[in-house]
Design an enzyme around this catalytic site. Structure first.
Site, short mmCIF file in Angstrom:
data_model
loop_
_atom_site.label_atom_id
_atom_site.label_comp_id
_atom_site.label_asym_id
_atom_site.label_seq_id
_atom_site.Cartn_x
_atom_site.Cartn_y
_atom_site.Cartn_z
N GLU A 260 0.84 -1.19 0.00
CA GLU A 260 0.00 0.00 0.00
C GLU A 260 0.88 1.25 0.00
O GLU A 260 1.95 1.25 0.62
CB GLU A 260 -0.92 0.00 1.23
CG GLU A 260 -1.94 -1.13 1.23
CD GLU A 260 -2.91 -1.04 2.41
OE1 GLU A 260 -2.83 -0.05 3.17
OE2 GLU A 260 -3.75 -1.94 2.55
N HIS A 278 -8.33 1.14 1.76
CA HIS A 278 -8.09 1.12 3.20
C HIS A 278 -8.99 2.12 3.92
O HIS A 278 -8.53 3.03 4.63
CB HIS A 278 -6.62 1.41 3.52
CG HIS A 278 -6.16 0.76 4.79
ND1 HIS A 278 -4.90 0.24 4.96
CD2 HIS A 278 -6.79 0.55 5.97
CE1 HIS A 278 -4.78 -0.26 6.18
NE2 HIS A 278 -5.92 -0.06 6.81
#
Length: 525
Positions: A260, A278
């Site tokens: 990420e 997220h």
């Protein structure tokens, strides 16, 4: 008057809370690293989210800094060891996002089983593909939880309200807690075999990394759905892609990814995959909760010295700290030792203090024992929140003090009762400062805890020590110390070996395969 800098975007209520408590505050989100370095020396506290990086350089410039407060759970952007060395307390708010993340998981499940994002895109494109998007009713279906802590238990409650059946795998979930929730505690393979939808709510650790992978998919129902709003890395993404392409997995809803920010991923664009960036903690309420909590915690510390949810500081007074410091190390080692050997749900824990230590404030020591015990399978456990976690999971914790003094002038004994066995670990201080393990499950020995260790239970037979030493030597593993103990000649013995480097899996398998070995475990401290 203490002075705090808020350097990331945060709810205005954080600033108001500081001011109401009598703490001077500056709200300056978006500072670059040079600007932060220039002004950080003026502040006693630093309140952050995820953007500000608290590096050794920042800490070196922060001559007056006493506390860093992270509004949220993750502290990846804080160099905690450097902060500890600088005498700066690091706090977080580990429970502020539970409801929000759980609700996102439920929303992802609903969107997944009814293919809502795909149907939405199709309809916006001017298509009317009613027959294409055949969904699945969740009423009466089985939801499998991997992890049933703060977030997982909320998901379970919501799923039961939707008339689903819920099974859960969590080594630390007490049967009584499962019964209170109205769910069934099972082994991990049972979750794979029984669940129509599987959702993950466990931290990412060495034990949980890739917990859903090739072998796991083989054990699942055909057409299973997968939801992950916990941590990237829990699912083997390559294996998931194969399972999606084969039809084994009907769909996946992912809020987290192995890498990420996830701007490029093989799962992107797959017809049966829903992705969000997220968003688990991204609600107005959650942001307000963590902002209020971090402001309250930091104000308490700066004004009264109270410590809540600290990651690197025990709840100790200035007078107690010097006396308890060596015992804190011993307590952490005893707890960590037992925790790494615990493979089943905890039921009861008893910590006994004997001799000199019984005259001290042992509450912080018990908290540190719990921290060490729970840390191997859980993230963000510290001496402050460990007792809360134990209570939430219905783990009975008993603290006992003995006035007597036995073979050692001071002694801490931990007894851990799980669903399948009872284990004891006992330690002392040599010269009032050097921790030693002196008894394991009633077997006496004397061992100094080292970073890398090998724990072996074996039959007490001639030639075993030589065979073990030869095997380690053949594999290039250098032995630092070798502690042995037994109760009765020829029966069960314990071997605790400190080595210079971590024992690799292949070596551990070879040790376990040696004649007379009953159990072999790798330990790290």
């Amino acid at each position: 008057m203490p002075k705090v800098l808020i350097s990331d975007k945060m709810s205005p209520l954080a600033e108001k809370t500081f001011k109401d408590r009598g703490v001077e505050v500056d709200y300056k989100p978006g500072l670059d690293k040079d600007e932060l370095l220039k002004i950080i020396g003026d502040y006693d506290g630093l309140a952050i989210r995820s953007s500000t990086k608290v590096t050794p350089k920042v800490l070196e410039a922060a001559k007056n800094l006493k506390v860093v407060g992270r509004a949220g759970i993750g502290v990846d952007n804080v160099d905690v060891p450097a902060a500890t060395n600088a005498g700066v307390v690091v706090m977080n708010t580990p429970f502020g996002n539970s409801i929000t993340t759980a609700e996102h998981a439920i929303a992802m499940m609903m969107a997944l089983v009814r293919q809502i994002p795909q149907a939405n895109a199709s309809t916006h494109a001017g298509k009317w593909e009613k027959s294409k998007f055949m969904g699945m009713e969740i009423t009466g279906k089985t939801l499998g939880l991997i992890g049933c802590g703060n977030i997982g238990s909320v998901v379970a409650e919501r799923a039961l309200g939707l008339k689903m059946k819920v099974v859960a795998y969590d080594p630390f979930l007490a049967p009584e807690r499962a019964a209170d929730l109205g769910i069934t505690k099972v082994e991990l393979d049972d979750v794979f075999a029984k669940a129509d939808v599987i959702t993950l709510h466990t931290p990412l650790t060495d034990q949980t990394r890739g917990v859903v992978g090739v072998e796991a998919f083989k054990k699942m129902k055909d057409g299973v759905r997968i939801v992950n709003c916990a941590r990237g890395g829990l699912i083997d993404e390559a294996a998931l892609l194969d399972a999606l392409n084969s039809g084994k997995v009907a769909g996946a809803a992912l809020d987290v990814f192995e890498v990420e920010p996830a701007t490029d991923n093989p799962l992107f664009g797959h017809d049966n995959v829903i992705c969000t960036p997220h968003l688990g903690a991204s609600t107005t309420e959650a942001q307000v909760n963590v902002a209020l909590q971090v402001a309250e915690q930091m104000a308490d510390y700066l004004l009264t010295g109270g410590v809540t949810n600290a990651l690197n500081m025990p709840s100790l007074s200035a007078e107690e700290a010097p006396k308890l410091k060596p015992y804190m190390t011993l307590a952490e080692q005893i707890g960590g030792f037992a925790g790494q050997l615990t493979e089943h749900g905890l039921k009861r824990i008893m910590v006994e203090y004997e001799g000199a230590v019984a005259e001290l404030n042992t509450k912080p020591l018990t908290a540190v024992v719990l921290e060490g015990l729970l840390s191997p399978l859980m993230s963000s456990v510290n001496m402050v929140n460990a007792p809360v976690i134990a209570k939430e999971r219905n783990i009975q914790v008993t603290e006992v003090k003995h006035d007597r003094e036995g073979d050692y002038h001071t002694l801490i004994k931990l007894t851990v009762e799980t669903e399948k066995q009872t284990r004891t670990v006992t330690g002392t201080l040599f010269a009032n400062q050097a921790p030693r393990i002196v008894e394991i499950n009633g077997v006496r020995l004397e061992a100094e805890v080292e970073p890398n260790m090998l724990y072996v239970i074996n039959d007490d037979k001639p030639g075993f020590i030589g065979a073990l030493g030869s095997l380690l030597g053949y594999n290039g593993v250098n032995i630092a110390t070798f502690a042995l103990g037994r109760k009765i000649e020829g029966e069960e013995a314990v071997c605790l070996v400190a080595v210079d480097q971590p024992v690799q899996d292949i070596v551990l398998d070879q040790v376990a395969a040696l004649a007379h070995v009953r159990q072999a475990k790798r330990l790290t401290f």
